[in-house]
Design an enzyme around this catalytic site. Structure first.
Site, mmCIF file in Angstrom:
data_model
loop_
_atom_site.group_PDB
_atom_site.id
_atom_site.type_symbol
_atom_site.label_atom_id
_atom_site.label_comp_id
_atom_site.label_asym_id
_atom_site.label_seq_id
_atom_site.Cartn_x
_atom_site.Cartn_y
_atom_site.Cartn_z
ATOM 1 N N ASP A 119 0.871 -1.191 0.000
ATOM 2 C CA ASP A 119 0.000 0.000 0.000
ATOM 3 C C ASP A 119 0.897 1.226 0.000
ATOM 4 O O ASP A 119 1.541 1.527 1.006
ATOM 5 C CB ASP A 119 -0.885 -0.043 1.260
ATOM 6 C CG ASP A 119 -2.009 0.976 1.217
ATOM 7 O OD1 ASP A 119 -1.934 1.926 0.411
ATOM 8 O OD2 ASP A 119 -2.963 0.813 2.017
ATOM 9 N N ASP A 134 -3.759 6.948 -3.501
ATOM 10 C CA ASP A 134 -3.666 5.920 -2.466
ATOM 11 C C ASP A 134 -4.193 4.640 -3.097
ATOM 12 O O ASP A 134 -5.393 4.533 -3.381
ATOM 13 C CB ASP A 134 -4.523 6.379 -1.275
ATOM 14 C CG ASP A 134 -4.572 5.363 -0.136
ATOM 15 O OD1 ASP A 134 -3.919 4.312 -0.231
ATOM 16 O OD2 ASP A 134 -5.294 5.651 0.853
ATOM 17 N N HIS A 142 -12.052 5.798 2.512
ATOM 18 C CA HIS A 142 -12.082 7.150 3.072
ATOM 19 C C HIS A 142 -12.052 8.203 1.974
ATOM 20 O O HIS A 142 -11.582 7.930 0.861
ATOM 21 C CB HIS A 142 -10.888 7.367 4.012
ATOM 22 C CG HIS A 142 -9.566 6.931 3.423
ATOM 23 N ND1 HIS A 142 -8.673 7.809 2.865
ATOM 24 C CD2 HIS A 142 -8.999 5.694 3.293
ATOM 25 C CE1 HIS A 142 -7.613 7.147 2.438
ATOM 26 N NE2 HIS A 142 -7.785 5.853 2.673
ATOM 27 N N HIS A 171 -6.984 11.161 5.154
ATOM 28 C CA HIS A 171 -8.370 10.810 5.490
ATOM 29 C C HIS A 171 -9.128 12.075 5.856
ATOM 30 O O HIS A 171 -8.868 12.720 6.863
ATOM 31 C CB HIS A 171 -8.483 9.714 6.545
ATOM 32 C CG HIS A 171 -7.729 9.938 7.812
ATOM 33 N ND1 HIS A 171 -8.320 10.442 8.939
ATOM 34 C CD2 HIS A 171 -6.445 9.708 8.126
ATOM 35 C CE1 HIS A 171 -7.406 10.511 9.893
ATOM 36 N NE2 HIS A 171 -6.262 10.074 9.439
ATOM 37 N N GLU A 192 -11.173 1.001 -0.572
ATOM 38 C CA GLU A 192 -10.316 -0.117 -0.194
ATOM 39 C C GLU A 192 -11.128 -1.094 0.628
ATOM 40 O O GLU A 192 -11.964 -0.700 1.439
ATOM 41 C CB GLU A 192 -9.102 0.358 0.599
ATOM 42 C CG GLU A 192 -9.388 1.066 1.894
ATOM 43 C CD GLU A 192 -8.148 1.741 2.483
ATOM 44 O OE1 GLU A 192 -7.182 1.016 2.773
ATOM 45 O OE2 GLU A 192 -8.153 2.974 2.641
ATOM 46 N N GLU A 203 -7.054 -1.623 -3.262
ATOM 47 C CA GLU A 203 -7.479 -0.225 -3.082
ATOM 48 C C GLU A 203 -7.221 0.583 -4.337
ATOM 49 O O GLU A 203 -6.173 0.443 -4.969
ATOM 50 C CB GLU A 203 -6.685 0.387 -1.914
ATOM 51 C CG GLU A 203 -6.973 1.865 -1.666
ATOM 52 C CD GLU A 203 -6.298 2.393 -0.399
ATOM 53 O OE1 GLU A 203 -5.238 1.853 -0.013
ATOM 54 O OE2 GLU A 203 -6.835 3.353 0.184
HETATM 55 C C1 HZT Z 1 -3.433 6.683 7.834
HETATM 56 C C2 HZT Z 1 -2.057 6.749 7.995
HETATM 57 C C3 HZT Z 1 -1.227 6.578 6.923
HETATM 58 C C4 HZT Z 1 -5.465 6.359 6.405
HETATM 59 C C5 HZT Z 1 -6.280 4.207 5.569
HETATM 60 C C6 HZT Z 1 -5.137 3.815 4.744
HETATM 61 C C7 HZT Z 1 -3.224 3.193 4.040
HETATM 62 O O1 HZT Z 1 -6.831 3.310 8.239
HETATM 63 C C8 HZT Z 1 -10.485 6.575 7.837
HETATM 64 C C9 HZT Z 1 -10.547 5.467 7.112
HETATM 65 C C10 HZT Z 1 -1.738 6.352 5.671
HETATM 66 C C11 HZT Z 1 -3.119 6.282 5.508
HETATM 67 C C12 HZT Z 1 -3.961 6.454 6.576
HETATM 68 F F1 HZT Z 1 0.101 6.647 7.075
HETATM 69 N N1 HZT Z 1 -5.919 5.026 6.682
HETATM 70 N N2 HZT Z 1 -5.160 3.843 3.418
HETATM 71 N N3 HZT Z 1 -3.976 3.436 2.994
HETATM 72 N N4 HZT Z 1 -3.948 3.408 5.157
HETATM 73 S S1 HZT Z 1 -6.762 4.749 8.042
HETATM 74 C C13 HZT Z 1 -8.369 5.308 7.784
HETATM 75 O O2 HZT Z 1 -6.105 5.457 9.110
HETATM 76 S S2 HZT Z 1 -8.930 6.694 8.493
HETATM 77 C C14 HZT Z 1 -9.357 4.732 7.072
HETATM 78 MN MN MN Z 2 -3.753 2.764 1.068
HETATM 79 MN MN MN Z 3 -6.520 4.314 1.978
#
Ligand code: HZT
Ligand code: MN
Ligand code: MN
Length: 423
Positions: A195, A206, A275, A283, A309, A404
């Protein structure tokens, strides 16, 4: 109908959608200018090769990827993603002159996110080709990150990595990237979620896929791919979030997997979501469920950028924070907080300067020369100025998968910006 609608976009697609050919090495750097006829047979071959008139034509990517996408798409217009017309009550949008006008005002922003998407496609094509059991996660992460930095022409806060490279194995679904000194080696029996993010002027792509070597995991990975595609199909302007969750859940319900003689349900991971995305904000507010019965009647709106995703698991279908944290990001909603530790103050200044509100990881602090920053970082997370995003893992011994894509709810159509020929 699939495909973009306006004459302008049709023209852009014709100009830009030819897949750049990927070749080994760059066509210029291989030339040996000192070879002569007296150099003997081996040199003759080289000479013959180098004397062949260099084909003038579109520039191509190298392996590993080093050529900025701006040197391949020399008109600075990047490929439009896969476009889908809206349905039902929104069929009219496809041809609406008013909605087309709204899009013309956004073309430059769309082009930025499409450039990020092109970088994502080229970097992932290479990583998918070279992934082998025996590689370390650090090597994999650095290959992806070096490729991203080169192809997007990393430049301060204007272009670069969108967030740390997630390389989460097996029961861990998300937010693992190696910290310094991590010796984890990828094996034949691992299921790895890859990812990663690319941004241009804060417009983040993303997108993620799952890699496996052992075909016994085919059904698990297929389930995640198809469920994510169902989520993408269901998404649209005025669509309720709960209806996307229901569409995704339905696909997961149709899958099971036999592993080493035992049959498992394939469950959606109910506390993971898609998101919305805003500039420099990974997000942005809305969470897109991947299970039914969330009761969330919030609707998607015109102009939104979404990360669709979905995750599935052979375990309980619920993740908890587990293991050493690598991912962090400045909080968006923290007001003024006084800091007593001078080291915390200066670390915050460094974070602001290098990452702004984009997520970063410990390795990114290491590479810009920060040392012994863990206390200061802890101070910032305790103060609520920085949020920690620890690895998210299901039950030990379970396997998880994810796909995703980033999509744009453009006024006239839904564009799957990060779509490639791989997924
Ligand atoms: C947070 C920190 C990161 C966002 C989703 C995600 C990777 O799980 C609301 C819905 C990068 C992304 C994120 F360093 N997150 N997408 N890709 N992670 S999440 C989230 O925190 S907040 C999903
Ligand atoms: Mn991601
Ligand atoms: Mn994401």
């Amino acid at each position: 109908m699939v495909g973009s609608e306006t004459a302008v976009e049709d023209k852009l697609e014709k100009v830009t959608l030819e897949d750049p050919v990927i070749e080994e090495g760059s066509d210029e750097e291989d030339v040996n200018p000192t070879a002569t006829a007296a150099d003997g047979e081996g040199a003759k071959k080289k000479k013959k090769k180098k004397n062949k008139k260099k084909k003038k034509g579109p520039k191509t990517q190298t392996e590993p990827p080093t050529v900025p996408v701006s040197k391949i798409f020399t008109n600075a217009i990047y490929p439009v993603g896969e476009c889908h017309d809206y349905r039902d009550d929104n069929l009219w949008r496809t041809t609406s002159e008013e909605k087309r006008a709204l899009e013309r005002d956004q073309e430059s922003n769309y082009n930025d996110v499409r450039r990020a998407a092109e970088v994502h496609r080229q970097v992932r094509q290479y990583i998918q080709k070279i992934l082998k059991p025996g590689m370390t996660l650090t090597e994999i992460a650095e290959t992806i990150e070096n490729g991203t930095r080169a192809l997007v022409e990393e430049n301060g806060m204007e272009a670069g990595i969108g967030f740390p490279t997630g390389l989460s194995l097996n029961h861990c679904a998300a937010h693992f990237t190696p910290n310094a000194g991590d010796k984890t080696v990828l094996t034949y029996d691992d299921v790895m979620k890859v990812d990663f993010g690319v941004h241009v002027n804060g417009r983040i792509v993303d997108s993620a896929f799952t890699h496996h070597f052992n075909p016994k995991f085919d059904k698990l990975v297929e389930a995640a791919r198809e469920a994510t595609n169902a989520g993408i199909q269901a998404a649209g302007i005025d669509v309720r979030l709960c209806d996307i969750g229901a569409a995704v859940n339905e696909v997961y319900d149709s899958y099971e997997i036999e592993l080493d003689g035992k049959t498992y349900d394939i469950k959606p991971i109910r506390n993971l979501n898609g998101h919305t995305i805003e500039p420099y904000k990974i997000h942005a507010g809305k969470s897109i469920p991947i299970v039914r019965d969330t009761g969330d009647e919030t609707k998607l709106e015109e102009g939104e950028q979404l990360a669709i995703e979905t995750f599935c698991s052979t375990g309980r279908g619920y993740v908890i924070e587990d293991g050493e944290c690598s991912h962090y990001a400045r909080s968006h909603d923290s007001g003024f907080v006084p800091l007593r530790l001078p080291k915390a103050k200066s670390l915050l200044a460094t974070i602001n300067q290098h990452f702004g509100t984009l997520p970063f990881c410990r390795r990114y602090l290491d590479r810009i020369g920060e040392t012994k920053y863990l206390m200061a970082l802890r101070n910032l997370t305790d103060a609520g100025l920085v949020t920690a995003y620890p690895p998210l893992c299901d039950t030990k011994g379970s396997y998880t998968a994810q796909f995703e894509h980033t999509i744009l709810l453009r006024p006239t159509c839904k564009e799957i910006v990060s779509k490639g020929d791989d997924y």
